[in-house]
Design an enzyme around this catalytic site. Structure first.
Site, PDB file in Angstrom:
ATOM      1  N   GLU A 367      -3.774  15.114  -0.135  1.00 15.02           N
ATOM      2  CA  GLU A 367      -3.499  13.949   0.265  1.00 15.02           C
ATOM      3  C   GLU A 367      -4.286  13.074  -0.619  1.00 15.02           C
ATOM      4  O   GLU A 367      -5.758  12.881  -0.463  1.00 15.02           O
ATOM      5  CB  GLU A 367      -3.292  13.801   1.585  1.00 15.02           C
ATOM      6  CG  GLU A 367      -3.216  12.141   1.856  1.00 15.02           C
ATOM      7  CD  GLU A 367      -2.874  11.806   3.345  1.00 15.02           C
ATOM      8  OE1 GLU A 367      -2.304  10.561   3.638  1.00 15.02           O
ATOM      9  OE2 GLU A 367      -3.205  12.580   4.124  1.00 15.02           O
ATOM     10  N   ASN A 426       0.448   8.217  -0.280  1.00 13.54           N
ATOM     11  CA  ASN A 426       1.097   7.295   0.757  1.00 13.54           C
ATOM     12  C   ASN A 426       1.765   5.993   0.091  1.00 13.54           C
ATOM     13  O   ASN A 426       1.353   5.663  -1.018  1.00 13.54           O
ATOM     14  CB  ASN A 426      -0.145   6.539   1.607  1.00 13.54           C
ATOM     15  CG  ASN A 426      -0.668   7.864   2.537  1.00 13.54           C
ATOM     16  OD1 ASN A 426      -0.096   8.066   3.342  1.00 13.54           O
ATOM     17  ND2 ASN A 426      -1.795   8.207   2.217  1.00 13.54           N
ATOM     18  N   GLU A 458       4.616   9.934   1.227  1.00  9.73           N
ATOM     19  CA  GLU A 458       4.485   9.799   2.410  1.00  9.73           C
ATOM     20  C   GLU A 458       4.629   8.756   3.106  1.00  9.73           C
ATOM     21  O   GLU A 458       3.987   7.524   2.533  1.00  9.73           O
ATOM     22  CB  GLU A 458       2.956  10.490   2.797  1.00  9.73           C
ATOM     23  CG  GLU A 458       2.737  11.618   2.596  1.00  9.73           C
ATOM     24  CD  GLU A 458       1.123  12.233   2.835  1.00  9.73           C
ATOM     25  OE1 GLU A 458       0.657  11.494   3.892  1.00  9.73           O
ATOM     26  OE2 GLU A 458       0.691  13.265   2.654  1.00  9.73           O
ATOM     27  N   GLU A 545      -2.074  17.261  11.578  1.00 14.69           N
ATOM     28  CA  GLU A 545      -3.057  16.285  11.104  1.00 14.69           C
ATOM     29  C   GLU A 545      -4.162  16.340  11.943  1.00 14.69           C
ATOM     30  O   GLU A 545      -3.966  16.426  13.231  1.00 14.69           O
ATOM     31  CB  GLU A 545      -2.677  14.888  10.917  1.00 14.69           C
ATOM     32  CG  GLU A 545      -1.651  14.586   9.660  1.00 14.69           C
ATOM     33  CD  GLU A 545      -1.391  13.148   9.221  1.00 14.69           C
ATOM     34  OE1 GLU A 545      -1.798  12.735   8.257  1.00 14.69           O
ATOM     35  OE2 GLU A 545      -0.894  12.529  10.194  1.00 14.69           O
TER      36      GLU A 545
END
Length: 592
Positions: A367, A426, A458, A545
């Protein structure tokens, strides 16, 4: 904390707090319409002379028209208009009594004085309410005597009932008002503020007028309580309340949210003007420092969204040193200016946190996370500068920077199995509602050579709950182009379970709060197990997560989670650090 009983507290000498223009308009309009209908019924009775019948009919129709007008437009009227309407109602009732053909109709008309009494005791201060009561009872008594068929004793008995009804009504209304008042300062409390916010927000949208909100904290208030005692803290709170009450316009709503937190609503006031007002008010008590965040409502914005922006601005002010008032997204935001300069100078870094496949634990993706080191303040938490980017409109530049940097870094980076490393980025709601966002993503992929089928967009659960048609359409366009969509922080919202089969998503990233309590809460563990099973049945992959321990990894693996992310498998690190940390053959990554 002690209570004060001075003139700022809720008492019988002030107008009830629940008597808002909107509610006053509804009550007055309903009573006027009811009185008019009652007058029409009286006209239909036998024995009435034509002259009195005609006059009563005209007055009844006029009352119905006035009531309808109040119901439709009354919420916009100032309080003085209601004084005129209540007094007029009393005089009209007296006139109808005086021209009534017999005692029965006269008493029926006189009983309508109860409507005016309830209005007066509901709307106004005790002194003004009694002024209206005395006017109405005097006029009606004289009219009954002029009518000639009702004894004075009956008129006085009616007045007694009307006065008692008005005062009982006032007692109930004052009791209801006290639930919306802070007993220390006499200001609205959180409940009263929330009620006013909903009403003023609807009025602002209806009238197409501005509305601004402000949140303020007293700086270092805890130190005052700890050093000088709670009575000194109470005096400081009351001092601030007194100054702001004096400095703000009459239309403003000033509330104490609790502790040292205050909130302000400024109807009809744009953001810049609201900022000037709160700065002037805060200057009225130079011995008491405050931090304040101001936000002006945007078209279509909810109450929660407006207050969230004001709160974020307040947080930014406090983080930057306190003692200031700033406007959300305004040019006065020091942090926003510094962030813009950092983006222009390419000083915002991108770090990467590994995502591993379960059960084997091989790194299959990362990420991308923005990181900013301020030249004076040092590392600025994402939870601070990302909201500033949202407020100031810099989120588009920030998102574009992270996407392009990450795609350029990771293009051609392979997993241990030789597959392209998957990248999660994101995306904010503002980016998704931009009609050109999908095309810009496609351009970045073309420029960097990163494959679309290994890019994951995301988005937060709350964004999808909002149901923005533009955002959903953009997500669908991205999926059609081969990208995947992940719902981030899943489990922090409220409506997603009923929409799992309709959301445009391929993966769910379970919020870290689920993983943190998987061992301490059996019910949470069972909930997580059921949720994973349901998502897998819908064809959705699951990323757990916040996995920090071997026990947590074993638990989410046993439940059927597809992937895991957290400190157990690596902290967010710069790109060279990612390659170095994952260089081991067992599950590492490398350039292809």
């Amino acid at each position: 904390m002690r209570r004060r009983t001075d003139h700022h507290s809720v008492n019988w000498s002030t107008a009830p707090a629940v008597a808002t223009p909107r509610l006053m308009a509804r009550v007055l309009g309903t009573f006027y319409v009811a009185a008019g209908i009652a007058g029409l019924f009286a006209v239909l009775g036998p024995g009435a002379a034509q002259q009195s019948r005609s006059l009563t009919a005209v007055l009844a129709v006029a009352a119905i028209a006035a009531g309808a007008t109040s119901l439709h437009w009354g919420s916009r009227w100032p309080r003085r208009v209601f004084h005129c309407l209540v007094a007029s109602a009393s005089l009209v009732i007296a006139l109808v009594v005086a021209v009534s053909p017999d005692a029965a109709i006269a008493m029926a008309a006189a009983s309508l004085l109860a409507f005016a009494a309830v209005d007066a005791c509901f709307f106004f201060s005790l002194r003004l309410a009694w002024a209206h009561l005395l006017l109405g009872m005097s006029a009606t008594t004289v009219a009954l005597l002029v009518q000639g068929e009702v004894p004075i004793s009956i008129a006085l008995a009616l007045n007694t009932v009307v006065a008692a009804l008005g005062n009982v009504t006032r007692g109930l209304v004052i009791r209801a008002s006290s639930a919306s008042r802070d007993p220390l300062t006499g200001l609205a409390n959180r409940r009263g503020f929330d009620d006013a916010l909903q009403e003023l927000l609807a009025a602002a949208a209806r009238r197409d007028e501005p509305l601004s909100a402000a949140l303020l904290d007293l700086d270092h208030f805890k130190q005052i309580n700890d050093t000088d005692g709670h009575e000194a803290g109470d005096r400081v709170l009351c001092r601030v309340a007194d100054v702001w009450r004096h400095e703000l316009p009459p239309s403003a709503v000033l509330a104490r949210q609790g502790g040292d937190e205050f909130a302000v609503l400024l109807p009809g006031t744009a953001g810049a003007d609201a900022l000037a007002l709160v700065r002037r008010a805060s200057a009225g008590h130079p011995e008491i420092s405050v931090s304040c965040g101001v936000a002006e409502v945007r078209p279509g914005e909810t109450a929660a969204e407006l207050m969230r922006r004001a709160d974020r601005t307040l947080y930014e002010v406090k983080a930057a040193g306190r003692g200031r008032c700033e406007l959300a997204g305004g040019t006065g935001s020091t942090l926003a200016r510094d962030l813009a300069a950092a983006l222009a100078a390419d000083d915002v870094a991108v770090h990467y946190q590994p995502i591993v496949a379960l059960p084997g634990g091989a790194v299959v993706g990362v990420e991308a996370l923005a990181r900013w080191t301020h030249p004076e303040r040092g590392a600025v938490p994402p939870g601070e500068f990302v909201p500033v980017a949202e407020q100031s409109g810099l989120v588009h530049a920030l998102g574009a920077h992270v996407l392009r940097t990450a795609c350029a870094d990771l293009a051609g980076v392979r997993t241990a199995a030789g597959e392209q490393l998957t990248l999660g980025v994101n995306v904010s709601g503002r980016e998704l509602t931009d009609p050109g966002y999908a095309q810009r993503v496609a351009a970045v992929l073309a420029d960097t050579g990163f494959p679309a089928d290994h890019l994951v967009i995301e988005v937060t659960e709350s964004l999808l709950e909002g149901g923005s048609p533009d955002a959903v359409a953009t997500l669908q366009a991205l999926r059609d182009a081969g990208l995947s969509v992940a719902i981030d922080d899943f489990g922090t919202g409220f409506s997603s379970l009923s929409r799992l089969d309709t959301l445009p998503a391929d993966l769910l990233k379970l919020d870290r709060s689920f993983v943190a309590t998987v061992h301490s809460s059996p019910r949470r563990a069972q909930m997580l197990h059921s949720l994973v099973a349901m998502c897998r049945g819908l064809g959705l992959d699951i990323v757990a997560e916040g996995v920090e321990t071997a026990e947590q990894e074993a638990a989410v693996r046993a439940m059927g989670c597809t992937f895991a992310q957290g400190w157990r498998h690596g902290h967010p690190v710069p790109f060279p650090g990612l390659l170095a940390a994952q260089a081991a053959p067992a599950g590492g990554v490398h350039r292809g």
